[in-house]
Write an enzyme that holds these catalytic residues in place. Structure first.
Site, PDB file in Angstrom:
ATOM      1  N   ASP A   8       0.865  -1.108   0.435  1.00 20.11           N
ATOM      2  CA  ASP A   8       0.084   0.097   0.043  1.00 20.11           C
ATOM      3  C   ASP A   8       1.122   1.174  -0.164  1.00 20.11           C
ATOM      4  OD1 ASP A   8      -2.375   1.758   0.187  1.00 20.11           O
ATOM      5  OD2 ASP A   8      -1.810   1.404   2.499  1.00 20.11           O
ATOM      6  N   ASP A  10      -0.197   5.542   1.225  1.00 14.55           N
ATOM      7  CA  ASP A  10      -0.328   5.674   2.052  1.00 14.55           C
ATOM      8  C   ASP A  10      -0.337   5.056   3.698  1.00 14.55           C
ATOM      9  OD1 ASP A  10      -0.867   8.663   1.457  1.00 14.55           O
ATOM     10  OD2 ASP A  10      -2.329   7.823   0.213  1.00 14.55           O
ATOM     11  N   ASP A 166      -1.841  -0.915   6.030  1.00 17.66           N
ATOM     12  CA  ASP A 166      -2.052   0.097   7.585  1.00 17.66           C
ATOM     13  C   ASP A 166      -2.903   0.272   7.688  1.00 17.66           C
ATOM     14  OD1 ASP A 166      -2.409   3.512   7.269  1.00 17.66           O
ATOM     15  OD2 ASP A 166      -1.744   1.951   5.103  1.00 17.66           O
TER      16      ASP A 166
END
Length: 220
Positions: A8, A10, A166
């Site tokens: 991922d 961000d 996250d």
């Protein structure tokens, strides 16, 4: 064996949630005087695709207006992030992957302009052979399609890959794609990441448990 790393963007390659929160707060306040708390951001916004979250934030507006609002918010974010720091240990991991011929792919719900901006702001654009943007696929995270597509692009099997996430939607997407998923505890608590399926939760890429896992997979 380990043949692929899927990341991922961000909150995973770089910690950007504070900047996104600032951009959303300005957008909402300028639009209708609305306030946005950290908790609301964590629950309603973090990790979700713009198509879904802007429909929830602005239910009385049409699609064109929501798209314009989303583009404005992302422009605000890019203004706030002329330079970004990679997560600790990330460059070490990317260099290790290069030495061992392990494929690398970004899988993100961020728009293409943001993804390219962020990778450039970190100085790591050249490290990734593929950057998959969920908005350009039929379905975004939490659907597994973005991660399944990433595996196809890297010509890898799920059992030979690691995914790094996250957010809760991101973890669900990677887990449902059958990939061993490592949670980064930047935007969510370790407990919440484990609840949705993360098999290991780390603070950053220097965690000895991550390197032990990589060593085991490479030796398999």
């Amino acid at each position: 064996m380990l043949t692929a790393l899927l990341f991922d963007l961000d909150g995973t390659l770089t910690d950007t949630d504070t900047l996104h929160l600032q951009a959303f707060r300005k957008l909402l306040y300028d639009h209708d005087g609305r306030e946005l708390t950290q908790e609301q951001f964590n629950v309603q916004i973090s990790g979700r695709s713009n198509a879904l979250l802007f429909a929830d934030l602005f239910p009385g507006t049409d699609a064109a207006h929501r798209q314009a609002l989303a583009e404005h918010k992302e422009a605000l974010f890019r203004e706030l992030s002329p330079a970004l720091e990679p997560m600790p240990g990330l460059l070490r991991l990317l260099e290790h992957a290069k030495r061992h011929g392990i494929g690398k792919c970004v899988v993100t719900n961020a728009p293409r302009l943001n993804a390219e901006h962020m990778l450039s702001a970190m100085g790591i654009s050249e490290w990734f052979s593929h950057v998959l943007v969920s908005d350009e696929l039929a379905r975004a995270k939490p659907d597994p399609l973005p991660y399944l597509t990433g595996l196809q692009r890297l010509e890898a099997q799920a059992g030979e890959a690691l995914a790094f996430e996250d957010s809760l939607p991101g973890v669900k997407a990677a887990v449902d794609a059958g990939i061993f998923t490592v949670g980064l505890a930047t935007t969510q608590s370790p407990e919440r990441l484990l609840e949705v399926g993360a098999q290991l939760v780390i603070e950053d890429y220097n965690d000895p448990r991550l390197w032990a896992l990589i060593e085991r997979m490479q030796a398999a």
